[in-house]
Design a protein around this motif. Structure first.
Motif, mmCIF file in Angstrom:
data_model
loop_
_atom_site.group_PDB
_atom_site.id
_atom_site.type_symbol
_atom_site.label_atom_id
_atom_site.label_comp_id
_atom_site.label_asym_id
_atom_site.label_seq_id
_atom_site.Cartn_x
_atom_site.Cartn_y
_atom_site.Cartn_z
ATOM 1 N N THR A 24 12.425 -28.625 -21.980
ATOM 2 C CA THR A 24 13.734 -29.055 -21.479
ATOM 3 C C THR A 24 14.761 -27.943 -21.321
ATOM 4 N N ASP A 25 14.508 -26.772 -21.907
ATOM 5 C CA ASP A 25 15.532 -25.725 -22.015
ATOM 6 C C ASP A 25 16.719 -26.236 -22.833
ATOM 7 N N GLY A 26 16.424 -27.046 -23.832
ATOM 8 C CA GLY A 26 17.476 -27.595 -24.676
ATOM 9 C C GLY A 26 16.929 -28.074 -26.000
ATOM 10 N N CYS A 27 17.727 -28.866 -26.703
ATOM 11 C CA CYS A 27 17.377 -29.330 -28.048
ATOM 12 C C CYS A 27 17.109 -30.825 -28.047
ATOM 13 N N ALA A 28 16.048 -31.233 -28.728
ATOM 14 C CA ALA A 28 15.674 -32.640 -28.788
ATOM 15 C C ALA A 28 16.760 -33.471 -29.455
ATOM 16 N N GLU A 29 16.888 -34.705 -29.000
ATOM 17 C CA GLU A 29 17.901 -35.619 -29.535
ATOM 18 C C GLU A 29 17.731 -35.831 -31.036
ATOM 19 N N ALA A 30 16.479 -35.814 -31.527
ATOM 20 C CA ALA A 30 16.204 -36.128 -32.929
ATOM 21 C C ALA A 30 16.653 -35.037 -33.901
ATOM 22 N N MET A 31 16.914 -33.837 -33.414
ATOM 23 C CA MET A 31 17.350 -32.748 -34.290
ATOM 24 C C MET A 31 18.795 -32.970 -34.730
ATOM 25 N N ASP A 32 19.137 -32.478 -35.936
ATOM 26 C CA ASP A 32 20.541 -32.573 -36.330
ATOM 27 C C ASP A 32 21.319 -31.401 -35.732
ATOM 28 N N TYR A 33 22.631 -31.495 -35.782
ATOM 29 C CA TYR A 33 23.488 -30.542 -35.079
ATOM 30 C C TYR A 33 23.224 -29.100 -35.507
ATOM 31 N N ASP A 34 23.163 -28.853 -36.800
ATOM 32 C CA ASP A 34 22.969 -27.487 -37.287
ATOM 33 C C ASP A 34 21.619 -26.926 -36.851
ATOM 34 N N GLU A 35 20.580 -27.763 -36.833
ATOM 35 C CA GLU A 35 19.262 -27.322 -36.372
ATOM 36 C C GLU A 35 19.318 -26.911 -34.903
ATOM 37 N N LYS A 36 20.043 -27.666 -34.107
ATOM 38 C CA LYS A 36 20.149 -27.366 -32.680
ATOM 39 C C LYS A 36 20.831 -26.021 -32.447
ATOM 40 N N VAL A 37 21.965 -25.831 -33.082
ATOM 41 C CA VAL A 37 22.710 -24.584 -32.898
ATOM 42 C C VAL A 37 21.896 -23.399 -33.412
ATOM 43 N N SER A 38 21.225 -23.583 -34.544
ATOM 44 C CA SER A 38 20.410 -22.515 -35.116
ATOM 45 C C SER A 38 19.263 -22.134 -34.186
ATOM 46 N N LEU A 39 18.608 -23.136 -33.587
ATOM 47 C CA LEU A 39 17.477 -22.865 -32.701
ATOM 48 C C LEU A 39 17.920 -22.079 -31.468
ATOM 49 N N ILE A 40 18.988 -22.523 -30.811
ATOM 50 C CA ILE A 40 19.451 -21.841 -29.607
ATOM 51 C C ILE A 40 19.926 -20.426 -29.933
ATOM 52 N N THR A 41 20.590 -20.274 -31.056
ATOM 53 C CA THR A 41 21.038 -18.940 -31.469
ATOM 54 C C THR A 41 19.842 -18.018 -31.674
ATOM 55 N N GLU A 42 18.821 -18.526 -32.352
ATOM 56 C CA GLU A 42 17.628 -17.719 -32.628
ATOM 57 C C GLU A 42 16.891 -17.347 -31.347
ATOM 58 N N LEU A 43 16.768 -18.290 -30.422
ATOM 59 C CA LEU A 43 15.988 -18.047 -29.208
ATOM 60 C C LEU A 43 16.718 -17.184 -28.186
#
Length: 419
Positions: A397-416
């Motif tokens: 998707t080039d994004g974060c799954a709905e099931a992830m919590d907010y901090d997980e989403k921001v952390s993943l995009i920052t890391e990638l």
């Protein structure tokens, strides 16, 4: 002799010695490389070949064009009118279509039209919209790039925050629907935010439009957008994309044209494809065959105890593997055994994928997975780390799954993207 290459040839199938594989032909759901080797194709040109290769109705249509000396015609034809009628009947509140050579160019045009209509300078985006510099990441996370685009990576809380932060400067929200990682509740919230703040909505339906059923992937009645873009499923691989909207927006692209604007090959392909998928209930038959494939592969995975999962359904699905090493081995083994897959992304069976192909490909998956069980004995019976599901969602998707919590989403995009 040098092997051919391209800037991002990760999409190419490679032989075990690392050479890119060139294909000489295709028939139904099969590809044939230059050595004559056969591949069961679940990749289908990034999901654009919905009917299958060498489709009899497409071939018949082209033979008609050839016999009438029309194959290279670059002038208005009745196919343009037919295409317009076929599409607009599924968008009851839309009155015009615009034709473009690619989904990338159509989504770009839709975005520029929204900016011109509103006189504003920012656009909020989620999803993959093509290989265009317009969609490049900003210098910092959640900040606009040089084109005024801010990616919120499907993080609905961030969308709300950005709307309020830049309220008087945001023209539109552009989103690519995905149904493996997002449900109707997500889209309901997104559309509600846009409507409450009077933002235009652009649905980039290039991948999913006409994928699951006849028409747009998001119901225009339940999720009324201002502009829709469809492409991959409407012309069985031919180079065409359609932008659908009303005159108040479409007038901002009225001067758009390109060299092959009246290309009869593309418009005829679209008309023939759309008529066939409407008459034959194509998507439902793909779903049924694809679901049988998923069930069969899941049984083989369970038999060998490998940490591999499958998300999605028979129309569009994705393999999730427990490690990058396992993933590399899996896709290479599949290629070696004659299965053409889209690495780390979505697989899209075609209408030509029948019971014979199912039996053949399940036999191939048995060979692949039995070999991998010997290659990775330490992984047998292990669970798939949750981060691998998060990465799979990003790859698709080039994004974060709905099931992830907010901090997980921001952390993943920052890391990638920002480290």
């Amino acid at each position: 002799m040098k092997d051919f290459s391209c800037p991002q040839n990760m999409y190419s199938l490679k032989s075990r010695d690392g050479r890119n594989i060139c294909f000489a032909g295709g028939d139904g759901c099969y590809l044939f490389d230059e050595t004559g080797k056969e591949y069961v194709d679940l990749w289908n040109g990034f999901g654009s070949v919905l009917l299958g290769y060498n489709d009899e109705d497409i071939v018949k249509g082209f033979n008609y064009l050839i016999s009438n000396r029309a194959l290279s015609l670059q002038a208005p034809t009745s196919y343009l009118k037919q295409l317009s009628r076929l599409l607009l009947e599924d968008y009851p509140h839309k009155s015009q279509i615009g034709i473009f050579p690619t989904g990338t160019s159509a989504v770009r045009a839709a975005t520029l039209a929204a900016l011109q209509k509103t006189g504003k300078d920012f656009v909020l985006s989620s999803g993959y919209h093509g290989w265009d510099v317009m969609w490049s990441k900003g210098t910092r996370l959640f900040e606009p790039n040089s084109y005024g685009v801010i990616d919120f990576y499907y993080i609905i809380e961030k969308l709300e925050e950005l709307v309020h932060l830049y309220k008087d400067r945001v023209a539109a929200v552009v989103v690519s629907p995905d149904f493996s990682y997002f449900g109707n509740a997500f889209y309901g919230k997104l559309f509600s935010i846009c409507k409450e703040n009077k933002l235009l909505i652009i649905v980039d339906d290039v991948k999913c439009g006409y994928r699951y059923a006849w028409g747009p992937s998001l119901s225009p009645e339940a999720f009324p957008a201002d502009i829709y873009v469809v492409s991959k499923c409407i012309a069985n691989g031919a180079r065409i994309s359609c932008l659908i909207g009303n005159e108040d927006i479409m007038k901002h692209i009225s001067d758009f044209c390109f060299t092959s604007f009246f290309d009869i090959y593309s418009t005829a392909s679209a008309v023939i494809t759309l008529k066939k998928i409407k008459e034959r209930n194509v998507q439902q038959k793909i779903r049924e065959a694809g679901d049988r494939l998923i069930l069969g592969v899941e049984q083989i995975i369970k038999k060998w105890g490998l940490p591999i999962s499958i998300t999605g359904n028979g129309n569009l699905f994705q393999f999730v593997l427990a490690s990058s090493e396992l993933s590399e081995a899996f896709y290479q083994q599949c290629t070696d055994n004659g299965i053409a897959l889209y690495k780390d992304d979505n697989q899209c069976p075609s209408y030509a994928f029948d019971d014979n192909a199912l039996r053949k490909v399940l036999s191939k998956f048995e060979e692949v997975l039995s070999s991998m069980a010997l290659m990775f004995p330490g992984l047998l019976g292990k669970d798939i780390p949750i981060k691998r599901f998060h990465l799979a969602a990003y790859y698709q998707t080039d994004g974060c799954a709905e099931a992830m919590d907010y901090d997980e989403k921001v952390s993943l995009i920052t890391e990638l993207l920002y480290r």
